[in-house]
Scaffold this active site. Structure first.
Site, PDB file in Angstrom:
ATOM      1  N   TRP A  92      48.623  63.401  32.231  1.00  0.00           N
ATOM      2  CA  TRP A  92      47.226  62.965  32.045  1.00  0.00           C
ATOM      3  C   TRP A  92      46.330  64.155  31.689  1.00  0.00           C
ATOM      4  O   TRP A  92      45.375  64.037  30.931  1.00  0.00           O
ATOM      5  CB  TRP A  92      46.779  62.270  33.333  1.00  0.00           C
ATOM      6  CG  TRP A  92      45.399  61.711  33.412  1.00  0.00           C
ATOM      7  CD1 TRP A  92      44.433  62.082  34.315  1.00  0.00           C
ATOM      8  CD2 TRP A  92      44.815  60.649  32.634  1.00  0.00           C
ATOM      9  NE1 TRP A  92      43.297  61.330  34.133  1.00  0.00           N
ATOM     10  CE2 TRP A  92      43.499  60.438  33.110  1.00  0.00           C
ATOM     11  CE3 TRP A  92      45.274  59.860  31.579  1.00  0.00           C
ATOM     12  CZ2 TRP A  92      42.635  59.479  32.570  1.00  0.00           C
ATOM     13  CZ3 TRP A  92      44.407  58.901  31.036  1.00  0.00           C
ATOM     14  CH2 TRP A  92      43.111  58.724  31.532  1.00  0.00           C
ATOM     15  N   HIS A 150      50.348  66.621  39.765  1.00  0.00           N
ATOM     16  CA  HIS A 150      48.942  67.029  39.834  1.00  0.00           C
ATOM     17  C   HIS A 150      48.586  67.371  41.285  1.00  0.00           C
ATOM     18  O   HIS A 150      48.482  66.474  42.119  1.00  0.00           O
ATOM     19  CB  HIS A 150      48.121  65.825  39.344  1.00  0.00           C
ATOM     20  CG  HIS A 150      46.664  66.083  39.191  1.00  0.00           C
ATOM     21  ND1 HIS A 150      46.161  66.883  38.194  1.00  0.00           N
ATOM     22  CD2 HIS A 150      45.590  65.638  39.897  1.00  0.00           C
ATOM     23  CE1 HIS A 150      44.835  66.906  38.279  1.00  0.00           C
ATOM     24  NE2 HIS A 150      44.473  66.166  39.309  1.00  0.00           N
ATOM     25  N   SER A 182      41.509  70.378  39.204  1.00  0.00           N
ATOM     26  CA  SER A 182      41.177  69.117  38.551  1.00  0.00           C
ATOM     27  C   SER A 182      39.699  69.046  38.150  1.00  0.00           C
ATOM     28  O   SER A 182      39.210  69.954  37.490  1.00  0.00           O
ATOM     29  CB  SER A 182      41.579  67.984  39.489  1.00  0.00           C
ATOM     30  OG  SER A 182      41.917  66.864  38.739  1.00  0.00           O
ATOM     31  N   LYS A 218      37.327  72.003  36.284  1.00  0.00           N
ATOM     32  CA  LYS A 218      36.377  71.938  35.158  1.00  0.00           C
ATOM     33  C   LYS A 218      35.088  72.656  35.587  1.00  0.00           C
ATOM     34  O   LYS A 218      34.504  73.445  34.842  1.00  0.00           O
ATOM     35  CB  LYS A 218      36.056  70.476  34.789  1.00  0.00           C
ATOM     36  CG  LYS A 218      37.280  69.568  34.559  1.00  0.00           C
ATOM     37  CD  LYS A 218      36.878  68.130  34.180  1.00  0.00           C
ATOM     38  CE  LYS A 218      37.843  67.022  34.619  1.00  0.00           C
ATOM     39  NZ  LYS A 218      39.120  66.898  33.991  1.00  0.00           N
TER      40      LYS A 218
END
Ligand code: GCU
Length: 402
Positions: free
Chosen positions: A333, A383, A242, A246
């Site tokens: 998302w 997720h 998540s 990044k």
């Protein structure tokens, strides 16, 4: 600022031109590795550095490592455990963070997964010897974290996301760091790594300078400074889930010492294409997390069409090193399709090096990983990081990184 609702309708995805990794900003075609490395890679890197994640202002004055705890018989005898205190100094200010490292016993030269955890090193395992972080911690009732402080009550609370036994049993090591020790995840630039670098009177980074993601990426490189000198470690694969995916991608792009990179459900500002505006957008992310990217990235909020790059080019910066992009089917998302396409569009750069990735005829089938140097899977479920994900990362790393 109120943001438009997230779009989850594929028919409403805007038509856009995918910026070609192999065409310079001035329109010159790139046909070989040399041109890619000397011209195109550099200009893409500089764009991401100045306009998206933000530049690291200068180097540190000093840094130090100290093994503060060690046990050759950890986890029931299967692992060697080390806890390493890393000290960073700049302008007479300092910051410390801890690496928890497990190495498989009997393998003197193991490849290691390095990844940040969300709530402290003690949350990844029940091991009673792992130190509890003193740093600011986001409250999480399910994990027993209250008053912004981790306590004994949260030990092992995130072990389901870290397949520690599986990793060790397959001959890999695991290194983890609590990301809040590098920069607390709140919109406040007065603390954490940024604050060490300020000149007199400065209280936030300059417009093109680093947000929190770049600071976390910098922290991963400082962990690497230790790991690359540990003679029991052969390779380091940087991993993140998540927001920390990044950070792992930006660390992989900016530091060539990482031998492999894994992005788990990194989504917007990670592996997912921004121009699709599907699920989370640049507008949403800059609005909810104004401290994550450089200030200069805000001009692209709800104006994705004017961005001259997209996130597949971040993936391309990692080539030819092994890279794994993973999505979850219910994680809309994070735009799973945008993550898949991103891997597919980055493949032309891997091809310059004779490496395989996601071909034009591939499509994302749930629970059917595509494992090449550039790998992709979409797992069923939400997720998260699951044992299924780790099974894939381990088998891929065995083939492509080890
Ligand atoms: C939020 C955020 C995402 C991020 C995620 C996470 O959902 O919008 O961009 O990836 O948090 O870190 O779990």
């Amino acid at each position: 600022m109120a943001q438009p609702e997230a779009n989850y309708d594929e028919t409403k995805v805007p038509k856009f031109t995918v910026p070609d990794p192999l065409m310079t900003f001035s329109g010159e075609a790139i046909t070989d590795r040399d041109q890619w490395e000397k011209k195109r890679k550099l200009e893409i890197y500089q764009f991401f550095e100045k306009q998206i994640y933000g530049k690291v202002p200068t180097m540190l004055d000093e840094y130090s490592f100290e093994v503060i705890e060690e046990d050759n018989n950890a986890l029931g005898g299967k692992a060697q455990r080390k806890q390493i205190a890393v000290g960073l100094k700049k302008n007479n200010r300092s910051l410390n963070f801890n690496i928890l490292l497990y190495l498989p016993k009997g393998n003197e030269n193991a490849p290691v997964f390095l990844g940040y955890n969300f709530h402290g090193n003690h949350t990844v395992t029940d091991d009673p010897k792992v130190f509890i972080t003193e740093a600011w911690n986001a409250n999480d009732i399910a994990l027993n974290i209250k008053n912004n402080k981790a306590t004994e009550a949260s030990r092992g609370s995130r072990k389901d996301r870290w397949a520690v036994d599986k990793i060790l049993d397959n001959g890999f090591g695991l290194a983890t760091v609590y990301y809040g020790e590098i920069d607390p995840d709140k919109n406040d630039f007065s603390d954490g790594l940024h604050s060490l670098f300020y000149r007199e009177g400065q209280n936030r980074p300059k417009t093109n300078e680093w947000g929190s993601i770049a600071a976390w990426a910098f922290g991963l490189s400082r962990a690497m400074d230790y790991l690359e000198n540990d003679t029991n470690i052969s390779k380091v694969i940087v991993f993140g889930h998540s927001r920390l995916g990044k950070a792992a991608l930006w660390a992989g792009a900016s530091d060539p010492r990482f031998d492999g990179v894994i992005s788990n459900n990194s989504g917007c500002g990670g592996a997912a294409l921004s121009k699709r505006k599907y699920g989370e957008t640049i507008g949403h992310i800059n609005n909810s997390f104004p401290h994550w990217f450089s200030e200069s990235f805000k001009k692209y909020s709800n104006k994705e069409e004017i961005l001259p790059v997209d996130q597949h080019q971040l993936l391309a910066l990692i080539a030819p090193r092994p890279l794994y992009v993973a999505s979850a089917a219910e994680d809309e998302w994070a735009d799973p399709k945008g993550e898949f396409l991103s891997a597919q569009y980055a493949t032309s750069v891997y091809a310059l090096y004779g490496k395989k990735g996601i071909s034009k005829s591939d499509s994302p089938l749930v629970d059917r990983p595509i494992q090449e140097t550039l790998a992709y899977h979409i797992r069923s479920g939400k997720h998260d990081v699951t044992d299924y994900d780790w099974d894939q990362y381990i088998s891929w790393a065995q083939n492509f990184v080890k």
